[in-house]
Design an enzyme around this catalytic site. Structure first.
Site, PDB file in Angstrom:
ATOM      1  N   TYR A 205       0.887  -1.160  -0.002  1.00  9.20           N
ATOM      2  CA  TYR A 205       0.063   0.151  -0.104  1.00  9.20           C
ATOM      3  C   TYR A 205       0.929   1.067  -0.116  1.00  9.20           C
ATOM      4  O   TYR A 205       0.448   2.311  -0.507  1.00  9.20           O
ATOM      5  CB  TYR A 205      -0.976  -0.123   1.249  1.00  9.20           C
ATOM      6  CG  TYR A 205      -2.303  -0.649   0.737  1.00  9.20           C
ATOM      7  CD1 TYR A 205      -2.400  -1.779  -0.035  1.00  9.20           C
ATOM      8  CD2 TYR A 205      -3.491   0.313   0.573  1.00  9.20           C
ATOM      9  CE1 TYR A 205      -3.664  -2.267  -0.290  1.00  9.20           C
ATOM     10  CE2 TYR A 205      -4.578  -0.366   0.347  1.00  9.20           C
ATOM     11  CZ  TYR A 205      -4.741  -1.588  -0.241  1.00  9.20           C
ATOM     12  OH  TYR A 205      -5.930  -2.157  -0.842  1.00  9.20           O
ATOM     13  N   HIS A 267      -2.201  -2.522   5.857  1.00  5.63           N
ATOM     14  CA  HIS A 267      -2.392  -1.492   4.831  1.00  5.63           C
ATOM     15  C   HIS A 267      -3.090  -0.291   5.253  1.00  5.63           C
ATOM     16  O   HIS A 267      -2.724   0.893   5.031  1.00  5.63           O
ATOM     17  CB  HIS A 267      -3.145  -2.283   3.704  1.00  5.63           C
ATOM     18  CG  HIS A 267      -2.621  -3.301   3.184  1.00  5.63           C
ATOM     19  ND1 HIS A 267      -1.270  -3.691   3.100  1.00  5.63           N
ATOM     20  CD2 HIS A 267      -3.158  -4.408   2.659  1.00  5.63           C
ATOM     21  CE1 HIS A 267      -1.117  -4.617   2.457  1.00  5.63           C
ATOM     22  NE2 HIS A 267      -2.208  -5.453   2.126  1.00  5.63           N
TER      23      HIS A 267
END
Ligand SMILES: *[C@@H]1O[C@H](CO)[C@@H](O)[C@H](O)[C@H]1NC(C)=O
Ligand SMILES: *[C@@H]1O[C@H](CO)[C@@H](O)[C@H](O)[C@H]1NC(C)=O
Ligand SMILES: *[C@@H]1O[C@H](CO)[C@@H](O)[C@H](O)[C@H]1NC(C)=O
Length: 790
Positions: A205, A267
């Site tokens: 991410y 993330h």
């Protein structure tokens, strides 16, 4: 063979600079070269790196490695390499030539045994020797399951380290453990082989363009954001990742992890940190970014069961049974959906809700992080009559859109009624404001919208950052452990909790809607009966059991239920005391056991009469109040700063007088005793909260203590067998004047002392806790199942 190839590639005058090798040579070794991740992203990312850096002055070779024997591995790997694609923005001729070169510079190696690693090292050395190249560094990319890490790490560290002057970068893929303890273990193992600066833990991410742009955006728009990026203007912050797919085919992984470990712990938390961390003066300084991110993580309040709502799509259980061949009737409680409410105690964000949400089998695929601002405007004229996009009455928000969904590309969106943001023109372009498309229920024409000039896959962004040594795009050990320290208590407290079942897709309707209620989250609708399967009723062990311990009342339950019972009982005691006398004198212990209790009191007990409460300390360590070990500081951090106790009602122990700590002549203990006599009627506290040490100590009264176990009620200086040795404590006779004494005992570690105490009599010099016996008050034991039953 590579030697000759490298030589020819370097001599090809056509494209790359002939001065190529002046900066030295970089060897990239991709472990797991034929695996899924490598096939889908990593080779393409390495090819992109080569295309971008071919004229950087570095020369490269790429070594794919796996367990398969030479020929088979070679064939599998080249099947992947042949399919590498040229990005649309690359001139096709240049790309074709570069691809040809890339293939020639790539070679397969079987890496299975120690000899194989030694041979690889020899090959690299020989090649560099033949070509007369200086070595710049080596990148080892671990695209292998975590159980293989240690062995590979050992081989690399012992036989594949580059010579002095060249760097080593090892790239690691998640999962990095499944809770704090396992992450600590894995980190300790890796630390035996690699230095911290050599490790690059990937969270892909951080390579997503919209996420990677959060800090630069905040930096470049400081003049707009500085006044509004705080609790006075922000209503809430959300990070959302919705998936339409389910876990089918992956349940053997998923069943061990669940949605929180799979995406929230890593993330979504990372994206949230970029939004809420203090902005470093220099956002290009990896060190500053990492440090501020760590501080943001550490400012988060602890989570408990009420912080989350959990769901599981209905077909999950049968998929698990089928794929894992589990016995019928075994019920999985692994969540596939979670909403979690997070708070920070930083001055910037105190009181502002951060919501993290993710789930499988939902109605759409979309991911974004957004900051929603409060709206203070009121617009009497109807919206259709005005310039709609700029209306002050529309929602005001900034959205970092990860991709997919309605837009299909990453994007940064800013409500037109906020400001027109500064964006770097070479990398982000303004997109057409279409009113036929909607995002989060608002027409796109309400936003200034920007999308990347070149769309880059997260892995190629990260590979480029590995090459550039940008550690702020990766997860440090400290960051990882802080994140697990934050998430593990929630995982533990919800591990036995049955998630709400949901049918999946659009049929979920409002079933997963949730709302913020009294400091936590709850589903908005009651669970419909037909979705409840009969096996999901929980055993009765969630009820608190009541009986006797040492002739006094005992309350016992799992820790979290016990703490919530204790908090309610304290609130009850406070209310009746205030009704009786107008105030509530509460003496609290320090240490780790009561932390959960303090957090609970701060968060859930809005009718607690804090205005009329006096807070006293049961004991204190002889350290300055600003020291992290100070009991008062812990109390302040977890409770006092969150509730409205009048300043004059707070009574820290005077351990620090005349610029020295707990010196007899300074009379700190006597001063505290005088304060108690002056303010507390009959020196009789309304409630004293105590804990028990594994050696039977309570307050700071230790076995065989010379003071405090008997004599006049007072305050004493004592010696602890553990550091810091000097303490100040209420004496046993003073404690025993209290109207009520509650003793909290938590955790397996207290099982032995709990068992012992259930048998021994009144022997305060051996076990000071056994001397707690209020002369005209009540004693109640709160002992959790782990301490009671082991
Ligand atoms: C790897 O090592 C094993 C055992 O030392 C050896 O049999 C094998 O041939 C080696 N593989 C290659 C490709 O050299
Ligand atoms: C910001 O940090 C980068 C990377 O450490 C450094 O190159 C740059 O000079 C710094 N800028 C300022 C203004 O200090
Ligand atoms: C004062 O405290 C002592 C000891 O706990 C108790 O026996 C006595 O009843 C108390 N007196 C009043 C007036 O509360």
């Amino acid at each position: 063979m590579l030697g000759r190839v490298l030589c020819t590639v370097l001599l090809v005058g056509a494209l790359p600079s002939p001065a190529a090798a002046s900066q030295g040579h970089i060897s990239v070794i991709l472990l797991g070269a034929t695996g899924d991740l490598a096939k889908k992203y990593l080779w393409q990312g390495l090819f992109q790196l080569y295309m971008d850096q071919v004229s950087s002055g570095h020369s490269f070779t790429f070594h794919g490695a796996a367990l398969a024997a030479q020929e088979e591995g070679q064939r599998l790997m080249f099947d992947v390499l042949k399919k590498l694609s040229c990005p649309p923005d690359e001139p096709p001729n240049r790309c074709a030539v570069l691809k040809d070169q890339f293939l020639k510079l790539s070679q397969y190696h079987q890496l299975k045994t120690a000899e194989n690693y030694t041979a690889l090292n020899r090959e690299i050395e020989t090649l560099l020797g033949q070509e007369g190249l200086k070595e710049a560094g080596r990148i080892f990319y671990f695209s292998v399951p975590p159980f293989a890490y240690t062995e590979i790490a050992q081989h690399i560290s012992s036989s594949c380290r580059p010579p002095a002057g060249a760097w080593l970068r090892v790239v690691l893929e998640k999962p990095f453990g499944h809770d704090l303890e396992s992450a600590q273990q894995l980190a300790a193992q890796l630390a035996g082989f690699f230095r911290e600066e050599e490790m690059y833990r990937v969270d892909h991410y951080l390579g997503k363009q919209a996420v990677a742009h959060i800090l630069p955006f905040r930096d470049q728009n400081r003049r707009f954001l500085d006044p509004i990026w705080n609790r006075h203007h922000v209503e809430r912050v959300e990070v959302v990742l919705k998936e339409t797919v389910d876990a089918k085919g992956r349940t053997s992984f998923y069943e061990q992890y669940g949605v929180i470990r799979d995406v929230l712990q890593n993330h979504l938390t990372e994206a949230l940190m970029f939004l809420i961390m203090e902005l470093p003066a220099n956002v290009s300084s990896a060190q500053e970014v990492l440090q501020h991110k760590l501080q943001a993580l550490q400012s988060l309040w602890g989570l408990d069961r009420s912080s989350a709502v959990l769901g599981q799509y209905q077909a999950y259980d049968s998929q698990v049974q089928e794929e894992l061949q589990e016995a019928r009737g075994r019920v999985s409680t692994t969540p596939t959906f979670a909403g979690v409410l997070i708070h920070s105690d930083s001055p910037r964000w105190e009181g502002i809700p951060f919501l993290l949400t993710s789930g499988k089998a939902l109605d759409e695929r979309v991911g974004y992080a957004r900051v929603l601002f409060r709206n203070r405007a009121y617009c009497p004229q109807s919206g259709s009559l005005r310039d709609a996009g700029h209306s002050q009455c529309k929602p005001k928000q900034i959205i970092f859109y990860f991709g997919h969904g309605a837009l299909g590309t990453p994007a940064v969106l800013v409500s037109r009624n906020l400001f027109q943001p500064a964006m770097p023109k070479d990398s982000w372009k303004e997109a057409e404001a279409r009113s036929d498309l909607h995002i989060l229920e608002q027409p796109l024409s309400d936003f200034y919208m920007y999308s990347p000039v070149k769309e880059r896959d997260a892995y190629s962004v990260l590979i480029s950052n590995i090459y550039h040594g940008r550690k702020d795009f990766f997860i440090t050990t400290e960051n990882l452990l802080a994140s697990w320290a934050f998430w593990t208590p929630l995982l533990d407290s919800t591990s036995r909790q049955p998630p709400r079942l949901y049918p999946g897709g659009v049929e979920n309707q409002q079933l997963l809607d949730f709302e913020m209620v009294s400091g936590g989250l709850a589903f908005t609708l009651a669970e419909p009966a037909e979705l409840l399967s009969p096996s999901r009723h929980m055993p009765s062990d969630f009820r608190a059991i009541q009986s006797k311990f040492r002739q006094s009342p005992l309350v016992s339950a799992w820790a979290e239920d016990l703490i919530s019972q204790l908090a309610s009982d304290m609130e009850q005691a406070a209310l009746s005391s205030v009704a009786r006398s107008g105030h509530f004198h509460l003496a609290l212990s320090g240490g780790s056991s009561p932390v959960g209790l303090f957090q609970r009191l701060a968060r859930h007990h809005y009718s607690f009469p804090w205005q009329h409460t006096h807070v006293w300390l049961v004991d204190e360590r002889c350290v300055p109040l600003t020291d992290g070990e100070s009991n008062f500081q812990g109390l302040h951090r977890h409770l006092l700063q969150h509730v409205r106790v009048p300043y004059l009602n707070i009574h820290p122990m005077p351990v620090h007088l005349n610029q020295r700590l707990c010196v007899e002549e300074d009379g700190g203990a006597q001063l505290y005793a005088q304060d108690i006599v002056a303010l507390v009627a009959n020196a009789s506290f309304d409630l004293v909260l105590l804990g028990v040490g594994t050696d039977g100590h309570t307050a700071s009264l230790f076995p065989r203590s010379e003071t405090g176990l008997e004599g006049a009620p007072g305050v004493v200086l004592t010696e602890s067998p553990v550091k810091p040795h000097q303490r100040m404590s209420l004496s046993l006779p003073l404690i025993n004047r209290a109207r009520q004494v509650f003793v909290l005992v938590l955790g397996k570690g207290k099982h032995d002392i709990t068992t012992l105490l259930s048998r021994v009599g009144h022997e305060p010099s051996k076990w000071p806790i056994s001397g707690v016996s209020p002369s005209s008050g009540q004693l109640v034991w709160y002992v959790d199942y782990e301490a009671l039953l082991g």
